[in-house]
Design an enzyme around this catalytic site. Structure first.
Site, PDB file in Angstrom:
ATOM      1  N   LYS A 204      55.240  84.627  16.778  1.00 20.87           N
ATOM      2  CA  LYS A 204      54.528  83.490  17.378  1.00 20.87           C
ATOM      3  C   LYS A 204      53.196  83.918  17.992  1.00 20.87           C
ATOM      4  O   LYS A 204      52.220  83.170  17.924  1.00 20.87           O
ATOM      5  CB  LYS A 204      55.405  82.800  18.433  1.00 20.87           C
TER       6      LYS A 204
ATOM      7  N   LYS B 142      61.595  81.236   7.770  1.00 21.45           N
ATOM      8  CA  LYS B 142      62.517  80.289   8.387  1.00 21.45           C
ATOM      9  C   LYS B 142      61.883  78.905   8.490  1.00 21.45           C
ATOM     10  O   LYS B 142      60.702  78.795   8.816  1.00 21.45           O
ATOM     11  CB  LYS B 142      62.850  80.796   9.792  1.00 21.45           C
TER      12      LYS B 142
ATOM     13  N   LYS C 244      59.901  73.968  13.263  1.00 17.43           N
ATOM     14  CA  LYS C 244      59.203  72.744  13.667  1.00 17.43           C
ATOM     15  C   LYS C 244      57.707  72.983  13.756  1.00 17.43           C
ATOM     16  O   LYS C 244      56.910  72.112  13.465  1.00 17.43           O
ATOM     17  CB  LYS C 244      59.671  72.328  15.069  1.00 17.43           C
TER      18      LYS C 244
HETATM   19  P1  ATP Z   1      59.745  76.092  16.943  1.00 18.56           P
HETATM   20  O1  ATP Z   1      58.942  76.343  15.694  1.00 18.56           O
HETATM   21  O2  ATP Z   1      59.082  75.169  17.917  1.00 18.56           O
HETATM   22  O3  ATP Z   1      60.261  77.370  17.573  1.00 18.56           O
HETATM   23  P2  ATP Z   1      62.334  75.734  15.721  1.00 18.56           P
HETATM   24  O4  ATP Z   1      62.456  74.963  14.465  1.00 18.56           O
HETATM   25  O5  ATP Z   1      62.439  77.224  15.635  1.00 18.56           O
HETATM   26  O6  ATP Z   1      61.001  75.262  16.432  1.00 18.56           O
HETATM   27  P3  ATP Z   1      63.884  75.674  18.176  1.00 18.56           P
HETATM   28  O7  ATP Z   1      63.718  74.541  19.133  1.00 18.56           O
HETATM   29  O8  ATP Z   1      63.192  76.962  18.490  1.00 18.56           O
HETATM   30  O9  ATP Z   1      63.442  75.175  16.716  1.00 18.56           O
HETATM   31  O10 ATP Z   1      65.426  75.992  17.950  1.00 18.56           O
HETATM   32  C1  ATP Z   1      66.442  75.016  18.185  1.00 18.56           C
HETATM   33  C2  ATP Z   1      67.733  75.450  17.555  1.00 18.56           C
HETATM   34  O11 ATP Z   1      67.639  75.324  16.123  1.00 18.56           O
HETATM   35  C3  ATP Z   1      68.119  76.904  17.823  1.00 18.56           C
HETATM   36  O12 ATP Z   1      69.519  76.970  18.000  1.00 18.56           O
HETATM   37  C4  ATP Z   1      67.727  77.625  16.552  1.00 18.56           C
HETATM   38  O13 ATP Z   1      68.501  78.796  16.323  1.00 18.56           O
HETATM   39  C5  ATP Z   1      68.018  76.557  15.512  1.00 18.56           C
HETATM   40  N1  ATP Z   1      67.177  76.721  14.323  1.00 18.56           N
HETATM   41  C6  ATP Z   1      65.815  76.703  14.306  1.00 18.56           C
HETATM   42  N2  ATP Z   1      65.371  76.855  13.056  1.00 18.56           N
HETATM   43  C7  ATP Z   1      66.472  77.002  12.266  1.00 18.56           C
HETATM   44  C8  ATP Z   1      66.662  77.198  10.863  1.00 18.56           C
HETATM   45  N3  ATP Z   1      65.623  77.283  10.053  1.00 18.56           N
HETATM   46  N4  ATP Z   1      67.929  77.284  10.380  1.00 18.56           N
HETATM   47  C9  ATP Z   1      68.987  77.196  11.216  1.00 18.56           C
HETATM   48  N5  ATP Z   1      68.876  77.015  12.554  1.00 18.56           N
HETATM   49  C10 ATP Z   1      67.635  76.906  13.081  1.00 18.56           C
HETATM   50 MG    MG Z   2      62.154  78.392  17.405  1.00 19.85          MG
END
Ligand code: ATP
Ligand code: MG
Length: 345
Positions: A129, A210, A213
């Site tokens: 990040k 991965k 968001k």
């Molecule tokens: P950001 O990019 O803002 O970090 P993010 O998609 O990584 O967003 P988070 O809010 O950081 O989402 O994570 C929320 C939950 O979703 C956590 O439990 C994380 O492990 C899970 N998660 C995030 N991305 C994935 C993915 N690609 N596959 C499975 N689980 C995920």
């Molecule tokens: Mg995340």
């Protein structure tokens, strides 16, 4: 439709009747995607009644990178509605906005003081990040300590998350262990709980990264609130490989990702997946994945729209969540301060 009111039962520092406590959270940083759903939310819904459950909207984590205030405000409410629409039961589980319980930030500072910088420098998510930022905020560096505080504040025993959070959970255990060693047994050691399938959903545009968001690109993710036509388009355009039919022995990460998405939504056993998909052309595979995703998200989207018509209800759930957990959080902070020799009235 009558909505379940939020649970009025008070919580103690240790969970009721020693039923283990579960804690997890999602950042209100944009549109929730199917990775968040399969890696976290659907798992929460599945296990919530077996535990004392707290699910957080971690807005203090979101601001580790700049968020437009009006968008963040809206995202917090959206996320609360999505938790409910996905099936979090407010009669049983607490839905809490992190910043509405000040003890999260207070414990984070206390834990920062027992965390060596070297531990934080090793975090792969910080490296990834911070590489995207022109100027790296200290918050991004401290993020995993705040996450440790979220978990340890409630003496949570189980943390259901996606695979990307495993390293942060290990760090949480290291911090807890170090605190316990320095100041005496204080924190419950939390265990990571991953879903059997769907713990790491990859980007549809690039199956080596991965799904996130915060990642850019229209073809990257399927958002939970995407209309059916958009979901179909995104999945039909997903990156696969130069093969033409599904081969479980030689498949590349794109095909594997599509199969994981299907399996996680359908809950089909591995043997059924193999017999149904072996040899199937990629175009047909994508069509079936798209249909499965659309059919599973349709009821969630309907419930979301309904919940959003009643802002008062959403506020009552969030207020009840904060009220229920605040005494537990405050007790932990008091205990930690006393253990550290800080002044407690
Ligand atoms: P950001 O990019 O803002 O970090 P993010 O998609 O990584 O967003 P988070 O809010 O950081 O989402 O994570 C929320 C939950 O979703 C956590 O439990 C994380 O492990 C899970 N998660 C995030 N991305 C994935 C993915 N690609 N596959 C499975 N689980 C995920
Ligand atoms: Mg995340």
């Amino acid at each position: 439709m009558a909505r379940p009111s939020a649970c009025p039962v008070r919580m103690g520092l240790q969970p009721n009747n020693m039923i283990p406590r579960v804690l997890s959270g999602v950042q209100p940083t944009g549109n929730l995607h199917i990775g968040n759903y399969l890696g976290a939310l659907s798992n929460w819904v599945r296990i919530q009644h077996d535990y004392e459950s707290i699910f957080c909207i971690v807005d203090l984590h979101a601001i580790t990178v700049y968020q437009k205030p009006e968008e963040l405000r809206a995202s917090i409410r959206d996320l609360a509605a999505l938790f409910l629409a996905a099936g979090i039961d407010p009669k049983h589980s607490r839905i809490v906005v992190q910043s509405s319980v000040p003890a999260h930030a207070e414990l984070a500072w206390l834990l920062t003081c027992v965390t060596p910088m070297g531990w934080l420098e090793r975090m792969t998510q910080f490296k990834a990040k911070s590489a995207l930022q022109e100027s790296i905020g200290d918050g991004l560096f401290q993020y995993p300590v705040l996450m440790a505080a979220d978990i340890l504040l409630y003496q949570a025993a189980i943390v259901p998350v996606g695979e990307d959070q495993m390293q942060h959970l290990e760090l949480t255990r290291d911090i807890a262990q170090r605190f316990n060693a320095l100041y005496g047994e204080t924190f419950t050691m939390p265990a990571t709980k991953l879903p059997a399938v769907g713990a790491r959903i990859m980007g549809l545009d690039d199956p080596t990264t991965k799904m996130s968001k915060s990642a850019a690109g229209a073809g990257h993710a399927v958002a939970l609130l995407d209309p059916p036509e958009r979901i179909k388009k995104t999945i039909m355009r997903a990156t696969t490989d130069s093969g033409s039919g599904v081969d479980f022995e030689t498949m590349g990460p794109g095909v594997e990702n599509l199969l994981s998405i299907f399996q996680a939504f359908s809950e089909w056993p591995g043997a059924e997946m193999r017999s149904h998909f072996t040899g199937m052309r990629y175009g047909d595979l994508k069509k079936q994945v798209a249909e499965m995703v659309v059919s599973k998200l349709e009821p969630l989207q309907r419930r979301y729209r309904e919940i959003m018509t009643d802002p008062g209800y959403l506020d009552s759930v969030l207020r009840a969540g904060a009220e229920a957990v605040t005494p537990v959080a405050d007790q932990t902070v008091q205990l930690v301060k006393a253990r550290m020799g800080l002044y407690t009235a």
